[in-house]
Write a protein that holds these residues in place. Sequence first.
Motif, PDB file in Angstrom:
ATOM      1  N   GLU A   1      27.705  34.744  44.396  1.00 32.56           N
ATOM      2  CA  GLU A   1      28.140  33.486  45.001  1.00 32.56           C
ATOM      3  C   GLU A   1      29.455  33.670  45.749  1.00 32.56           C
ATOM      4  O   GLU A   1      30.421  34.197  45.191  1.00 32.56           O
ATOM      5  CB  GLU A   1      28.312  32.402  43.936  1.00 32.56           C
ATOM      6  CG  GLU A   1      27.053  32.067  43.175  1.00 32.56           C
ATOM      7  CD  GLU A   1      26.005  31.394  44.047  1.00 32.56           C
ATOM      8  OE1 GLU A   1      26.381  30.552  44.896  1.00 32.56           O
ATOM      9  OE2 GLU A   1      24.810  31.727  43.893  1.00 32.56           O
ATOM     10  N   LYS A   2      29.506  33.217  46.995  1.00 31.12           N
ATOM     11  CA  LYS A   2      30.727  33.307  47.787  1.00 31.12           C
ATOM     12  C   LYS A   2      31.804  32.406  47.178  1.00 31.12           C
ATOM     13  O   LYS A   2      31.514  31.296  46.724  1.00 31.12           O
ATOM     14  CB  LYS A   2      30.442  32.880  49.226  1.00 31.12           C
ATOM     15  CG  LYS A   2      31.604  33.061  50.151  1.00 31.12           C
ATOM     16  CD  LYS A   2      31.201  32.732  51.579  1.00 31.12           C
ATOM     17  CE  LYS A   2      32.387  32.865  52.501  1.00 31.12           C
ATOM     18  NZ  LYS A   2      32.017  32.580  53.887  1.00 31.12           N
ATOM     19  N   THR A   3      33.029  32.901  47.152  1.00 31.09           N
ATOM     20  CA  THR A   3      34.142  32.114  46.631  1.00 31.09           C
ATOM     21  C   THR A   3      35.336  32.205  47.576  1.00 31.09           C
ATOM     22  O   THR A   3      35.530  33.220  48.232  1.00 31.09           O
ATOM     23  CB  THR A   3      34.556  32.564  45.212  1.00 31.09           C
ATOM     24  OG1 THR A   3      35.610  31.716  44.751  1.00 31.09           O
ATOM     25  CG2 THR A   3      35.052  34.005  45.196  1.00 31.09           C
ATOM     26  N   THR A   4      36.081  31.133  47.628  1.00 27.34           N
ATOM     27  CA  THR A   4      37.352  31.125  48.362  1.00 27.34           C
ATOM     28  C   THR A   4      38.502  30.910  47.384  1.00 27.34           C
ATOM     29  O   THR A   4      39.652  30.799  47.798  1.00 27.34           O
ATOM     30  CB  THR A   4      37.371  30.020  49.436  1.00 27.34           C
ATOM     31  OG1 THR A   4      37.135  28.752  48.808  1.00 27.34           O
ATOM     32  CG2 THR A   4      36.312  30.276  50.496  1.00 27.34           C
TER      33      THR A   4
ATOM     34  N   LYS B   1      34.935  32.054  31.168  1.00 25.16           N
ATOM     35  CA  LYS B   1      35.404  33.167  30.347  1.00 25.16           C
ATOM     36  C   LYS B   1      34.273  34.185  30.206  1.00 25.16           C
ATOM     37  O   LYS B   1      33.137  33.830  29.926  1.00 25.16           O
ATOM     38  CB  LYS B   1      35.868  32.675  28.996  1.00 25.16           C
ATOM     39  CG  LYS B   1      37.135  31.832  29.096  1.00 25.16           C
ATOM     40  CD  LYS B   1      37.686  31.482  27.744  1.00 25.16           C
ATOM     41  CE  LYS B   1      38.906  30.618  27.928  1.00 25.16           C
ATOM     42  NZ  LYS B   1      40.101  31.229  27.515  1.00 25.16           N
ATOM     43  N   ILE B   2      34.629  35.450  30.416  1.00 27.34           N
ATOM     44  CA  ILE B   2      33.662  36.534  30.339  1.00 27.34           C
ATOM     45  C   ILE B   2      33.992  37.368  29.104  1.00 27.34           C
ATOM     46  O   ILE B   2      35.106  37.866  28.972  1.00 27.34           O
ATOM     47  CB  ILE B   2      33.746  37.429  31.599  1.00 27.34           C
ATOM     48  CG1 ILE B   2      33.624  36.610  32.884  1.00 27.34           C
ATOM     49  CG2 ILE B   2      32.720  38.541  31.543  1.00 27.34           C
ATOM     50  CD1 ILE B   2      32.313  35.953  33.084  1.00 27.34           C
ATOM     51  N   SER B   3      33.017  37.513  28.212  1.00 25.01           N
ATOM     52  CA  SER B   3      33.244  38.298  26.998  1.00 25.01           C
ATOM     53  C   SER B   3      32.886  39.752  27.242  1.00 25.01           C
ATOM     54  O   SER B   3      32.260  40.090  28.246  1.00 25.01           O
ATOM     55  CB  SER B   3      32.422  37.747  25.836  1.00 25.01           C
ATOM     56  OG  SER B   3      31.072  38.142  25.963  1.00 25.01           O
ATOM     57  N   ARG B   4      33.226  40.605  26.316  1.00 24.21           N
ATOM     58  CA  ARG B   4      32.939  42.036  26.496  1.00 24.21           C
ATOM     59  C   ARG B   4      31.453  42.365  26.390  1.00 24.21           C
ATOM     60  O   ARG B   4      31.037  43.465  26.700  1.00 24.21           O
ATOM     61  CB  ARG B   4      33.775  42.883  25.541  1.00 24.21           C
ATOM     62  CG  ARG B   4      33.402  42.768  24.115  1.00 24.21           C
ATOM     63  CD  ARG B   4      34.384  43.551  23.287  1.00 24.21           C
ATOM     64  NE  ARG B   4      33.727  44.109  22.132  1.00 24.21           N
ATOM     65  CZ  ARG B   4      34.309  44.873  21.250  1.00 24.21           C
ATOM     66  NH1 ARG B   4      35.566  45.192  21.395  1.00 24.21           N
ATOM     67  NH2 ARG B   4      33.651  45.338  20.231  1.00 24.21           N
ATOM     68  N   ALA B   5      30.642  41.396  26.003  1.00 25.50           N
ATOM     69  CA  ALA B   5      29.193  41.583  25.990  1.00 25.50           C
ATOM     70  C   ALA B   5      28.571  41.251  27.346  1.00 25.50           C
ATOM     71  O   ALA B   5      27.412  41.539  27.585  1.00 25.50           O
ATOM     72  CB  ALA B   5      28.566  40.708  24.905  1.00 25.50           C
ATOM     73  N   ASP B   6      29.376  40.647  28.246  1.00 23.35           N
ATOM     74  CA  ASP B   6      28.896  40.236  29.564  1.00 23.35           C
ATOM     75  C   ASP B   6      29.303  41.252  30.625  1.00 23.35           C
ATOM     76  O   ASP B   6      30.269  41.994  30.460  1.00 23.35           O
ATOM     77  CB  ASP B   6      29.499  38.883  29.959  1.00 23.35           C
ATOM     78  CG  ASP B   6      29.143  37.774  28.993  1.00 23.35           C
ATOM     79  OD1 ASP B   6      27.987  37.747  28.525  1.00 23.35           O
ATOM     80  OD2 ASP B   6      30.015  36.935  28.718  1.00 23.35           O
ATOM     81  N   THR B   7      28.562  41.259  31.715  1.00 20.26           N
ATOM     82  CA  THR B   7      28.963  42.038  32.890  1.00 20.26           C
ATOM     83  C   THR B   7      29.079  41.069  34.061  1.00 20.26           C
ATOM     84  O   THR B   7      28.459  39.993  34.063  1.00 20.26           O
ATOM     85  CB  THR B   7      27.956  43.145  33.250  1.00 20.26           C
ATOM     86  OG1 THR B   7      26.692  42.554  33.495  1.00 20.26           O
ATOM     87  CG2 THR B   7      27.856  44.177  32.148  1.00 20.26           C
ATOM     88  N   ILE B   8      29.869  41.472  35.046  1.00 24.78           N
ATOM     89  CA  ILE B   8      30.046  40.649  36.241  1.00 24.78           C
ATOM     90  C   ILE B   8      30.039  41.559  37.455  1.00 24.78           C
ATOM     91  O   ILE B   8      30.557  42.673  37.400  1.00 24.78           O
ATOM     92  CB  ILE B   8      31.334  39.809  36.150  1.00 24.78           C
ATOM     93  CG1 ILE B   8      31.404  38.830  37.303  1.00 24.78           C
ATOM     94  CG2 ILE B   8      32.564  40.674  36.099  1.00 24.78           C
ATOM     95  CD1 ILE B   8      32.342  37.681  37.052  1.00 24.78           C
ATOM     96  N   GLU B   9      29.419  41.067  38.539  1.00 26.24           N
ATOM     97  CA  GLU B   9      29.408  41.822  39.789  1.00 26.24           C
ATOM     98  C   GLU B   9      30.312  41.112  40.792  1.00 26.24           C
ATOM     99  O   GLU B   9      30.207  39.899  40.987  1.00 26.24           O
ATOM    100  CB  GLU B   9      27.995  41.922  40.349  1.00 26.24           C
ATOM    101  CG  GLU B   9      27.924  42.785  41.598  1.00 26.24           C
ATOM    102  CD  GLU B   9      26.517  42.939  42.128  1.00 26.24           C
ATOM    103  OE1 GLU B   9      25.845  43.907  41.723  1.00 26.24           O
ATOM    104  OE2 GLU B   9      26.100  42.082  42.928  1.00 26.24           O
ATOM    105  N   VAL B  10      31.198  41.868  41.408  1.00 29.09           N
ATOM    106  CA  VAL B  10      32.128  41.352  42.408  1.00 29.09           C
ATOM    107  C   VAL B  10      31.954  42.165  43.678  1.00 29.09           C
ATOM    108  O   VAL B  10      31.947  43.396  43.625  1.00 29.09           O
ATOM    109  CB  VAL B  10      33.589  41.458  41.901  1.00 29.09           C
ATOM    110  CG1 VAL B  10      34.562  41.026  42.968  1.00 29.09           C
ATOM    111  CG2 VAL B  10      33.778  40.649  40.628  1.00 29.09           C
TER     112      VAL B  10
END
Length: 105
Positions: A61-64, A80-89
């Motif tokens: 998702e695009k963010t400003t 909030k992102i926990s250590r069990a989650d992953t995130i793509e940037v």
Amino acid sequence: QASRTQYFDLLHTRLEVSPDWKNKQLKGKATLLLKPWFYTQSELVLDAKGMDIHEVRIGGEKTTLYTYDSLQLTLPLGKKISRADTIEVSIHYTAKPEQLPKSGS
């Protein structure tokens, strides 16, 4: 000597770059897959010295909602992102190393 505190574990990096030799710049897109190192995180701070930031996407998702001070890019993650989650940037940028102030010997 102490090292910097690590907040995220970088799992994968994909770089797509195109050098602009005439202007001494690099146009690129960096896609990072990360997860918190240990504690839950709500923002991500990346070193990004001497760049023009064109677009940032978090989870596709695009963010400003980010700040950039010519040295670091700060991205609020929206949750909030926990250590069990992953995130793509993903970050579209132009790196301009020749325009950085000269320092050192």
